[in-house]
Design an enzyme around this catalytic site. Structure first.
Site, mmCIF file in Angstrom:
data_model
loop_
_atom_site.group_PDB
_atom_site.id
_atom_site.type_symbol
_atom_site.label_atom_id
_atom_site.label_comp_id
_atom_site.label_asym_id
_atom_site.label_seq_id
_atom_site.Cartn_x
_atom_site.Cartn_y
_atom_site.Cartn_z
ATOM 1 N N THR A 245 82.602 -10.908 -16.138
ATOM 2 C CA THR A 245 82.083 -12.186 -15.686
ATOM 3 C C THR A 245 83.172 -13.234 -15.839
ATOM 4 O O THR A 245 84.040 -13.107 -16.694
ATOM 5 C CB THR A 245 80.867 -12.601 -16.555
ATOM 6 O OG1 THR A 245 79.862 -11.603 -16.469
ATOM 7 C CG2 THR A 245 80.283 -13.922 -16.135
ATOM 8 N N GLY B 277 78.490 -10.192 -20.495
ATOM 9 C CA GLY B 277 77.295 -9.422 -20.197
ATOM 10 C C GLY B 277 76.153 -9.741 -21.142
ATOM 11 O O GLY B 277 75.766 -10.894 -21.324
#
Length: 513
Positions: free
Chosen positions: A333, A416
């Site tokens: 991410t 995550g």
């Protein structure tokens, strides 16, 4: 000021600000660059969430997560003998929401066109970009997986291997796709040749996505949900994101005197991990697409509920909690935040979930397709089970803090499933232990690979702390890599100064002027 996970993205954001763009313009330009220079972490094949604040602290939110295909159903998967949706499954690919989200943010809050915001990303994709150390290390780990897909190998491998650190890599097909989007707007992605290739690529692997699924992508405006933590109002986006988990965790921790504990001591980490395991159990049981949830946000954030959860923690011993989770804690991410001269702030996060998402990459357009559908469960009666047009429970969460009604800090922590715990760890570092922004990001982290399994400790946690945790019933292992990353910008309303930080676990930086 801008804080991102990559120097080129931070530089891009600052350039936009110097040229008169506002925080939203700068953030979209920066995240588009991140989709090129950190392609394993994010990109136009993924989703996007954001929280925005004006100078008076009024918060608005955006949910840019995509949905399962309308042809998807639990029964259809069960009839195929599928009992879980793995990260490499074609059924893990949900509609990418990022491009539509970027356009909505610019249209409603920015001053630049999407074409102008995409220009730096197009240049890096076409002309090339240097491979930085953390990006290179992550990319190399994904090379065997990339080699299994023709499109992935074509665009993201060089002679069968990941590009070397310090080399210059280009993504010409992605540059052409970004150029099409710049010229045509989101329709250049969700309709026409690009959309047709996405559908054909998935259909060839047994996928169910249609052109209508892509054309129907529509981000939603959201009202952030909040809780009070020792005088600070912490804001997250409502479900389908897991931000509610961070608020439940903070509500539990507020029942304990953390300030009286050593921030690197066993008592602090024990309480944090036990509270996190309980909060994540709540997440796994309840958080889903809002239309399917069986409990309300209000009930889960009530003081009576948090008190009951806190009462279940034994300060001296690890408890047995039904907190199993198969979500990957170190999924990939990017998070960034920008604050402009008018003190408009944006907290933005964009992701393809696992490294290079599903590992399925379109051959012509060079798009790595996300695997957010791996967050669905294949279980009758569960609120987060897959269904037609449904959004999965989502891990990426932007955060924001206000104090006395004024904007205090825009922040986010990557990683995550780790993110709610990361939010709580970062905020308690500042609020309970008085750390500044950078120190709060630097502070060692502890998490797990499985909530019912051993804890995974970063190497900077004192050995005495780990020994004591073991005596409390925790099995402790050493983390193979750091937990997540993070960026933050604090707004000091008294001095007018912006105070930024960027996590050393990534390649990025925070810079202001």
């Amino acid at each position: 000021m801008a804080a991102t996970s990559h120097p080129l993205a931070t530089a891009t954001a600052l350039d936009v600000l110097r040229r008169g763009g506002n925080a939203v313009d700068a953030a979209i330009a920066a995240v588009a660059v991140l989709g090129v220079v950190e392609p394993h972490m994010t990109g136009i094949g993924g989703d996007c969430f954001a929280i925005l604040s004006d100078k008076d602290g009024k918060l608005t939110g955006l949910n840019g997560s995509g949905r399962a295909p309308m042809a998807a159903s639990l029964d259809r998967l069960l009839d195929q003998g599928t009992t879980e949706i793995g990260p490499d499954s074609v059924h893990a690919v949900t509609v990418p929401g990022a491009v539509a989200a970027w356009q909505k943010l610019l249209s409603e809050h920015g001053t630049w066109s999407l074409a102008d915001a995409l220009a730096p990303a197009i240049a890096y994709a076409e002309d090339g970009f240097p491979i930085t150390p953390r990006v290179g290390a992550d990319w190399a780990e994904e090379a065997p997986r990339l080699a299994r897909d023709k499109g992935a190998a074509k665009h993201f491998l060089v002679d069968g291997a990941a590009p070397a650190v310090g080399s210059v890599h280009s993504l010409p097909a992605l540059a052409e796709t970004l150029r099409r989007i710049a010229e045509e707007g989101p329709k250049g992605f969700y309709e026409g040749p690009v959309a047709e290739e996405i559908v054909a690529t998935l259909a060839a692997r047994g996928g169910w996505m249609s052109l209508d699924d892509l054309a129907a992508m529509e981000p939603t405006s959201e009202v952030p949900i909040t809780t009070d933590y020792r005088g600070y109002t912490v804001a997250e986006l409502p479900p389908n994101g897991q931000g509610l988990t961070a608020l439940i965790l903070l509500n539990i921790l507020e029942h304990f005197d953390l300030a009286g504990l050593d921030p690197l001591g066993p008592e602090r980490f024990h309480l944090e991990m036990e509270a996190a395991r309980i909060a994540y159990a709540c997440r796994d049981a309840y958080i889903a697409d809002p239309s399917a949830m069986t409990e309300t946000v209000e009930a889960l954030l009530s003081s009576r509920y948090s008190e009951r959860l806190a009462d279940g923690i034994d300060p001296g011993r690890r408890g047995e909690r039904p907190a199993a989770s198969d979500l990957v804690p170190d999924a990939d991410t990017v998070y960034l935040t920008v604050v402009d001269s008018d003190r408009r702030a944006i907290s933005l996060i964009n992701s393809v979930y696992h490294g290079f998402g599903s590992g399925i990459v379109t051959e012509k357009s060079g798009i790595a397709l996300q695997n957010r559908g791996a967050c669905f469960v294949v279980q009758k009666g569960h609120p987060n089970t897959i269904d037609a047009g449904k959004r999965p429970m989502h891990t990426i969460i932007p955060g924001f803090v206000t104090k006395d009604g004024a904007p205090f800090m825009s922040f986010g922590v990557m990683g995550g499933a780790y993110q709610p715990c990361g939010h709580a760890h970062f905020l308690t570092n500042m609020v309970d232990y008085g750390m500044d922004v950078q120190a709060a990001l630097d502070c060692p982290r502890l998490f797990w690979d499985d909530a019912n399994g051993p804890l995974s400790a970063e190497t900077t946690i004192p050995k005495a702390t780990l020994t004591d945790l073991a005596a409390r019933g925790h099995e402790v292992t050493m983390a193979a890599s750091p937990h997540g990353g993070g960026q933050a910008i604090r707004i000091d309303k008294d001095t007018g100064v912006l105070i930024g930080g960027s996590d050393p676990r990534k390649d990025g930086c925070a810079i202001g002027f």
